[in-house]
Design a protein around this motif. Structure first.
Motif, PDB file in Angstrom:
ATOM      1  N   CYS A 178      58.786  70.094  24.687  1.00  0.00           N
ATOM      2  CA  CYS A 178      58.820  69.982  23.229  1.00  0.00           C
ATOM      3  C   CYS A 178      57.506  70.535  22.689  1.00  0.00           C
ATOM      4  CB  CYS A 178      59.001  68.530  22.803  1.00  0.00           C
ATOM      5  SG  CYS A 178      58.931  68.284  21.008  1.00  0.00           S
ATOM      6  N   GLU A 179      57.598  71.550  21.867  1.00  0.00           N
ATOM      7  CA  GLU A 179      56.423  72.137  21.219  1.00  0.00           C
ATOM      8  C   GLU A 179      56.544  71.851  19.730  1.00  0.00           C
ATOM      9  OE1 GLU A 179      53.954  73.618  22.831  1.00  0.00           O
ATOM     10  OE2 GLU A 179      54.921  73.580  24.812  1.00  0.00           O
ATOM     11  N   VAL A 180      55.716  70.970  19.217  1.00  0.00           N
ATOM     12  CA  VAL A 180      55.874  70.526  17.838  1.00  0.00           C
ATOM     13  C   VAL A 180      54.515  70.120  17.279  1.00  0.00           C
ATOM     14  CG1 VAL A 180      56.398  68.157  18.534  1.00  0.00           C
ATOM     15  CG2 VAL A 180      57.223  68.988  16.338  1.00  0.00           C
ATOM     16  N   SER A 181      54.320  70.325  15.992  1.00  0.00           N
ATOM     17  CA  SER A 181      53.038  70.027  15.372  1.00  0.00           C
ATOM     18  C   SER A 181      52.854  68.529  15.186  1.00  0.00           C
ATOM     19  CB  SER A 181      52.942  70.710  14.006  1.00  0.00           C
ATOM     20  OG  SER A 181      53.833  70.096  13.089  1.00  0.00           O
ATOM     21  N   GLU A 182      51.606  68.103  15.037  1.00  0.00           N
ATOM     22  CA  GLU A 182      51.336  66.695  14.757  1.00  0.00           C
ATOM     23  C   GLU A 182      51.944  66.293  13.422  1.00  0.00           C
ATOM     24  OE1 GLU A 182      47.683  63.464  14.266  1.00  0.00           O
ATOM     25  OE2 GLU A 182      47.233  65.538  14.841  1.00  0.00           O
ATOM     26  N   ARG A 183      51.978  67.199  12.464  1.00  0.00           N
ATOM     27  CA  ARG A 183      52.573  66.882  11.171  1.00  0.00           C
ATOM     28  C   ARG A 183      54.057  66.531  11.337  1.00  0.00           C
ATOM     29  NH1 ARG A 183      51.199  67.332   6.245  1.00  0.00           N
ATOM     30  NH2 ARG A 183      49.353  68.574   6.756  1.00  0.00           N
ATOM     31  N   ARG A 205      54.462  63.152  13.010  1.00  0.00           N
ATOM     32  CA  ARG A 205      54.170  61.999  12.157  1.00  0.00           C
ATOM     33  C   ARG A 205      55.168  61.870  11.010  1.00  0.00           C
ATOM     34  NH1 ARG A 205      49.786  59.201  13.399  1.00  0.00           N
ATOM     35  NH2 ARG A 205      48.209  60.138  14.783  1.00  0.00           N
ATOM     36  N   GLU A 206      55.733  62.960  10.542  1.00  0.00           N
ATOM     37  CA  GLU A 206      56.669  62.887   9.422  1.00  0.00           C
ATOM     38  C   GLU A 206      58.109  62.642   9.863  1.00  0.00           C
ATOM     39  OE1 GLU A 206      56.165  66.477   7.201  1.00  0.00           O
ATOM     40  OE2 GLU A 206      54.343  65.787   6.201  1.00  0.00           O
ATOM     41  N   VAL A 207      58.484  63.148  11.031  1.00  0.00           N
ATOM     42  CA  VAL A 207      59.887  63.101  11.446  1.00  0.00           C
ATOM     43  C   VAL A 207      60.115  62.183  12.635  1.00  0.00           C
ATOM     44  CG1 VAL A 207      61.842  64.465  12.296  1.00  0.00           C
ATOM     45  CG2 VAL A 207      60.294  65.431  10.572  1.00  0.00           C
ATOM     46  N   VAL A 239      56.213  69.691  -6.362  1.00  0.00           N
ATOM     47  CA  VAL A 239      55.045  70.524  -6.036  1.00  0.00           C
ATOM     48  C   VAL A 239      54.067  69.661  -5.264  1.00  0.00           C
ATOM     49  CG1 VAL A 239      53.147  71.918  -6.910  1.00  0.00           C
ATOM     50  CG2 VAL A 239      55.343  71.922  -8.127  1.00  0.00           C
ATOM     51  N   SER A 240      53.620  70.126  -4.105  1.00  0.00           N
ATOM     52  CA  SER A 240      52.749  69.307  -3.261  1.00  0.00           C
ATOM     53  C   SER A 240      51.748  70.195  -2.534  1.00  0.00           C
ATOM     54  CB  SER A 240      53.580  68.516  -2.239  1.00  0.00           C
ATOM     55  OG  SER A 240      54.450  69.374  -1.523  1.00  0.00           O
ATOM     56  N   SER A 241      50.730  69.587  -1.962  1.00  0.00           N
ATOM     57  CA  SER A 241      49.660  70.345  -1.318  1.00  0.00           C
ATOM     58  C   SER A 241      50.092  70.932   0.017  1.00  0.00           C
ATOM     59  CB  SER A 241      48.431  69.451  -1.121  1.00  0.00           C
ATOM     60  OG  SER A 241      48.769  68.312  -0.348  1.00  0.00           O
ATOM     61  N   VAL A 242      51.128  70.401   0.613  1.00  0.00           N
ATOM     62  CA  VAL A 242      51.721  70.985   1.823  1.00  0.00           C
ATOM     63  C   VAL A 242      53.219  71.107   1.596  1.00  0.00           C
ATOM     64  CG1 VAL A 242      49.947  70.014   3.348  1.00  0.00           C
ATOM     65  CG2 VAL A 242      52.065  68.754   2.970  1.00  0.00           C
ATOM     66  N   SER A 243      53.845  71.992   2.352  1.00  0.00           N
ATOM     67  CA  SER A 243      55.278  72.228   2.183  1.00  0.00           C
ATOM     68  C   SER A 243      56.066  70.979   2.555  1.00  0.00           C
ATOM     69  CB  SER A 243      55.700  73.396   3.072  1.00  0.00           C
ATOM     70  OG  SER A 243      57.072  73.643   2.957  1.00  0.00           O
ATOM     71  N   ARG A 244      57.015  70.614   1.690  1.00  0.00           N
ATOM     72  CA  ARG A 244      57.807  69.390   1.886  1.00  0.00           C
ATOM     73  C   ARG A 244      59.301  69.714   1.938  1.00  0.00           C
ATOM     74  NH1 ARG A 244      56.713  65.804   3.829  1.00  0.00           N
ATOM     75  NH2 ARG A 244      57.529  64.125   2.544  1.00  0.00           N
ATOM     76  N   LEU A 300      57.201  57.746  -1.456  1.00  0.00           N
ATOM     77  CA  LEU A 300      56.705  58.989  -2.034  1.00  0.00           C
ATOM     78  C   LEU A 300      55.573  59.592  -1.213  1.00  0.00           C
ATOM     79  CD1 LEU A 300      56.495  57.689  -5.725  1.00  0.00           C
ATOM     80  CD2 LEU A 300      58.451  58.793  -4.608  1.00  0.00           C
ATOM     81  N   ALA A 301      55.135  58.898  -0.185  1.00  0.00           N
ATOM     82  CA  ALA A 301      53.947  59.314   0.560  1.00  0.00           C
ATOM     83  C   ALA A 301      54.263  60.393   1.591  1.00  0.00           C
ATOM     84  CB  ALA A 301      53.315  58.107   1.240  1.00  0.00           C
ATOM     85  N   PHE A 302      53.252  61.165   1.924  1.00  0.00           N
ATOM     86  CA  PHE A 302      53.327  62.134   3.023  1.00  0.00           C
ATOM     87  C   PHE A 302      51.912  62.358   3.541  1.00  0.00           C
ATOM     88  CE2 PHE A 302      52.502  64.616  -0.752  1.00  0.00           C
ATOM     89  CZ  PHE A 302      51.651  65.619  -0.337  1.00  0.00           C
ATOM     90  N   TYR A 303      51.767  63.213   4.554  1.00  0.00           N
ATOM     91  CA  TYR A 303      50.461  63.485   5.140  1.00  0.00           C
ATOM     92  C   TYR A 303      49.853  64.716   4.480  1.00  0.00           C
ATOM     93  CZ  TYR A 303      51.391  59.989   8.667  1.00  0.00           C
ATOM     94  OH  TYR A 303      51.649  58.790   9.293  1.00  0.00           O
ATOM     95  N   ASP A 304      48.617  64.563   4.001  1.00  0.00           N
ATOM     96  CA  ASP A 304      47.980  65.653   3.273  1.00  0.00           C
ATOM     97  C   ASP A 304      47.395  66.687   4.234  1.00  0.00           C
ATOM     98  OD1 ASP A 304      45.606  64.616   4.283  1.00  0.00           O
ATOM     99  OD2 ASP A 304      44.918  63.812   2.347  1.00  0.00           O
ATOM    100  N   LEU A 305      46.584  67.588   3.697  1.00  0.00           N
ATOM    101  CA  LEU A 305      46.010  68.671   4.513  1.00  0.00           C
ATOM    102  C   LEU A 305      45.161  68.151   5.666  1.00  0.00           C
ATOM    103  CD1 LEU A 305      45.021  71.074   1.605  1.00  0.00           C
ATOM    104  CD2 LEU A 305      46.745  71.528   3.366  1.00  0.00           C
ATOM    105  N   ASN A 306      44.579  66.971   5.505  1.00  0.00           N
ATOM    106  CA  ASN A 306      43.736  66.376   6.537  1.00  0.00           C
ATOM    107  C   ASN A 306      44.462  65.316   7.356  1.00  0.00           C
ATOM    108  OD1 ASN A 306      41.361  67.859   5.730  1.00  0.00           O
ATOM    109  ND2 ASN A 306      41.298  66.528   3.926  1.00  0.00           N
ATOM    110  N   MET A 307      45.810  65.306   7.246  1.00  0.00           N
ATOM    111  CA  MET A 307      46.667  64.390   7.994  1.00  0.00           C
ATOM    112  C   MET A 307      46.388  62.933   7.642  1.00  0.00           C
ATOM    113  SD  MET A 307      48.808  66.240   9.455  1.00  0.00           S
ATOM    114  CE  MET A 307      49.629  64.903  10.299  1.00  0.00           C
ATOM    115  N   ASN A 308      46.089  62.693   6.383  1.00  0.00           N
ATOM    116  CA  ASN A 308      45.960  61.335   5.878  1.00  0.00           C
ATOM    117  C   ASN A 308      47.168  61.021   4.989  1.00  0.00           C
ATOM    118  OD1 ASN A 308      43.303  60.817   6.966  1.00  0.00           O
ATOM    119  ND2 ASN A 308      42.510  62.194   5.396  1.00  0.00           N
TER     120      ASN A 308
END
Length: 771
Positions: A252-257, A260-262, A699-704, A734-742
């Motif tokens: 499995c090759e997958v990003s930390e984002r 954490r999101e899925v 509209v968000s700071s990372v693609s949603r 409504l929350a998600f992980y921002d550019l710094n994964m917070n």
């Protein structure tokens, strides 16, 4: 003199009795705290006994059967059956008597479980065994136990309370069989229909998987402090459902984002909502590091970040696969070292563990204190389950519990609520028995116990309702003409297909029961289930030909799909008037299907997983990113056959008047919004509508994702009834992980969508703004 001697004797007996009381070990005192009992027992254990508590073996009867029928070559690749070359049954019995075994799996009878416990009670410290089993949808591998729909069907009911109820009943039946550890719930998010284990999961959506997984785990364990509770196993951590080629155990090759999101949320929720007693690691490597030696997953995330306090177990020989598959260890001993030091607590399964791990401690590579950590966790669970006081079960209890009529009623109700009506052209369904007096029934799944689904063993014939049996029971005046196509889709007979087409000429209507084959006792002949992955989603064998030729007779044709994965029935979707997706509906599946066909039950289920047109559309899960289809594929329809959340009813529902309690709210992490919508049953029948709420951050700071499921509700409405329902939108939705994964809730505009499926045309929409 005689009186003096009698007095002395009495005093001696009294002193001996008092001495006996003082010598009673604390760990055998049920009134002592669990922590005291664990500390006392651990202090009495030898290194060998401690290492034994970290190891599991297959059951003796399983060992006997496979040692007589399997070769060493078959053993190397089989992940369901095993024996130990060079080991005898006497060896396994001796290890158990010496306290060198902690757990057995693949024990299928109460008698064997009791026998193994009797052996463990002959050990020096009399530490009871944990008996583990894959009771994925009821204790279906054991004869006479209740077989419920598999998880994918249960998820399609969107009934969280039913998930808890089934788990609770399963736990009761397991304990009656003297089994204490269930290798479920599987809370992996299934995103690739080629993967054979989709049926074990609760589908493609993290929110739905989370709620169903938490409820299931709570149903098994409650507080894990009762002799009717069993240990749940939150699995597989993580990435097995998202391998690079759709096959079980592949990388499995997958990003930390994305993790954490899925993929993380169902595990985190299960652990932090009372399920923090057992986690099983995943077969695969994650971004190059095998999950079974992955200290980031086991130690950093599970224990340090999420506060997990239970024990971690390996999956079937997966530590050894670090040697022969991942090639990250030179030998099994090195793999054991890597796994333990990364955070592993228990080994599934095999005898090599004992000698190798004892040597690693004596060599100074693994501190004994590290072994103590794992043993403490395992013993804590055994004490909480009451195994020291209740190591056995009895036949009277078993027979009463596994035949409980309430459990059977639950299984039937769950089957009725898990079956999805995908297509009903010209209202062919429900059938009019007076109009269709002679009905052809055919297909590989028309009259086979395969209807129960994967993780089932053959049950007594009178306890399983196949489709044919269900039809005859529900519509006894109909003349059903059955043409057998066998159970094996790979080896269907052209002559039998021809026979069905010929028989259709004398019938008024055709019912074709198609799909996959999942039964484990024919492991190598299956087309779906564990380690049975596909490179396409088409019907296997002559099934599509059978459907097309019967449909071309001009007689109305109903297709019933029985499968653990979504199948791409493109011909049927375009040409056949009625399609029912029954998933794997359990032992009462045939009755539930027949009740829906004849209108005794109004279907209500909605798809927990998108049905794509082909394997090339495996990424058409509903909550994709907007750019995923910026450049759509050419020469095809880019929409799936049937989307997530979709399902028809014999009535119709109208949504209107979507309102939000606020249009603008502060970003204070506390303010909530109430979303309300009116649902009206505009048809002629009572029905249940599964109302779904989705949210999109515009509209968000990372693609949603374009939309995400954030709530749902089963709404019962009588014909003509209208009701307003409400959902509470809390900041965490409504929350998600921002550019710094917070984790963050960003200011901006959000879209609320409520309706009967994930399709845009089925949704009412409104917006609100966070300042």
């Amino acid at each position: 003199m005689m009186r003096q001697l009698l007095t002395i004797a009495i005093m001696a007996i009294t002193m001996n009795a008092m001495a006996g009381i003082k010598e009673q070990p604390i760990y055998k005192n049920p009134k002592a705290s669990i922590e005291q009992r664990v500390n006392d027992l651990l202090s009495r254990m030898t290194l060998e006994e401690k290492v034994g508590q970290m190891n599991q073996l297959v059951g003796i009867e399983h060992f006997k059967q496979n040692s007589a029928s399997m070769t060493a070559e078959e053993l190397a690749t089989n992940t369901a059956s095993a024996f130990y070359p060079g080991v005898t049954v006497k060896d396994m019995e001796d290890w158990t008597r010496r306290g060198l075994v902690s757990s057995f799996l693949h024990v299928l009878t109460m008698e064997e479980a009791n026998y193994l416990q009797k052996l463990s009670m002959q050990s020096r410290l009399q530490i009871p065994l944990l008996i583990g089993i894959d009771a994925i949808h009821g204790n279906a591998k054991c004869k006479g136990n209740t077989v419920y729909p598999t998880n994918i069907g249960l998820a399609s009911s969107f009934d969280v309370d039913m998930a808890y109820k089934i788990a609770r009943q399963t736990a009761e039946e397991m304990r009656a069989m003297n089994m204490h550890w269930n290798f479920n719930p599987n809370v992996e998010v299934a995103r690739d229909a080629r993967w054979g284990r989709c049926g074990e999961t609760f589908g493609e959506d993290p929110y739905l998987v989370t709620l169903m997984g938490v409820a299931t785990n709570k149903g098994y364990q409650r507080n894990l402090d009762n002799v009717q509770d069993v240990l749940g196993c939150v699995k597989h951590f993580v990435g097995g459902s998202y391998s690079i080629n759709g096959t079980n155990g592949a990388p499995c090759e997958v990003s930390e984002r994305t993790l954490r999101e899925v993929f993380f949320p169902p595990f985190k929720a299960a652990i932090q909502q009372g399920g923090d007693w057992n986690v099983m690691m995943s077969h695969n490597d994650l971004n190059g590091v095998p999950c079974h030696t992955n200290s980031w997953l086991m130690t950093d995330v599970l224990r340090k970040e999420w506060g997990f306090r239970g024990f971690i177990v390996s999956d079937w020989m997966d530590i050894e696969h670090c040697v022969d598959q991942h090639r990250t260890a030179a030998n099994n001993k090195e793999a054991f070292y890597q796994s333990i030091m990364a955070g592993m607590d228990m080994h599934m399964h095999g005898p090599e563990w004992q000698t190798a791990v004892v040597e690693l401690v004596k060599e100074g590579r693994i501190p004994e204190s590290r072994i103590d950590e794992s043993v403490r966790r395992i013993l804590t669970v055994k004490f909480r389950l009451g195994l020291f006081e209740h190591p056995y079960s009895d036949a009277k209890t078993r027979d009463r519990v596994i035949t409980d009529p309430e459990h059977k009623r639950t299984a039937l109700e769950a089957s009725r609520n898990s079956i999805v009506l995908l297509k009903n052209e010209n209202d062919l369904l429900p059938l009019d028995a007076q109009k269709y007096k002679k009905v052809l029934v055919t297909g590989i799944n028309a009259n086979d116990q395969n209807i129960m689904g994967d993780w089932s063993e053959l049950q007594p014939e009178d306890q399983v309702w196949t489709v044919l049996r269900g039809l005859k029971s529900v519509s006894p005046t109909t003349d059903f003409k059955f043409v057998d196509q066998g159970w094996d889709p790979r080896n269907m007979s052209q002559a039998q297909v021809n026979a069905a087409v010929a028989a259709a000429k004398d019938c008024d209507l055709n019912i074709v029961c198609c799909g996959e084959y999942m039964m484990r006792f024919r492991w190598n002949e299956r087309t779906s289930g564990e380690d049975t992955d596909r490179d396409n989603l088409d019907l296997v064998g002559l099934q599509n030909q059978l459907i097309q030729r019967l449909n071309e007779t001009g007689k109305p044709t109903i297709v019933v799909i029985i499968s653990g994965r979504p199948l791409s029935l493109r011909y049927a979707a375009e040409h056949v008037p009625a399609i029912i997706n029954a998933w794997e509906p359990g032992q009462f599946g045939g009755q539930a299907i027949a009740e829906i066909i004849y209108g005794k039950v109004n279907p209500s289920a909605k798809l927990a997983m998108t049905i794509p047109r082909s394997a090339g559309q495996i990424s058409t899960w509903y909550n994709h990113k907007r750019s995923a289809f910026f450049h759509p594929a050419v020469c095809t329809d880019n929409k799936p056959l049937y989307p997530f959340g979709y399902g028809l009813s014999y009535t119709s529902f109208r949504y209107s008047n979507l309102k939000l309690s606020k249009q603008i709210i502060p970003n204070d992490g506390k303010t909530q919004i109430i979303a309300s919508v009116t649902i009206e049953n505009t048809g002629q029948r009572d029905g249940v509508e599964i109302c779904q709420l989705y949210i999109n951050d515009l509209v968000s700071s990372v693609s949603r994702p374009v939309k995400e499921l954030k709530d749902f509700l089963r709404v019962e409405l009588k014909a003509g009834e209208k009701r307003t329902v409400e959902f509470t939108i809390t900041p965490d939705k409504l929350a998600f992980y921002d550019l710094n994964m917070n984790p963050i809730v960003e200011a901006g505009e959000f879209e609320v969508m409520i309706g009967g499926s994930s399709r845009d045309e089925d949704l009412q929409k409104a917006t609100f703004t966070i300042q």
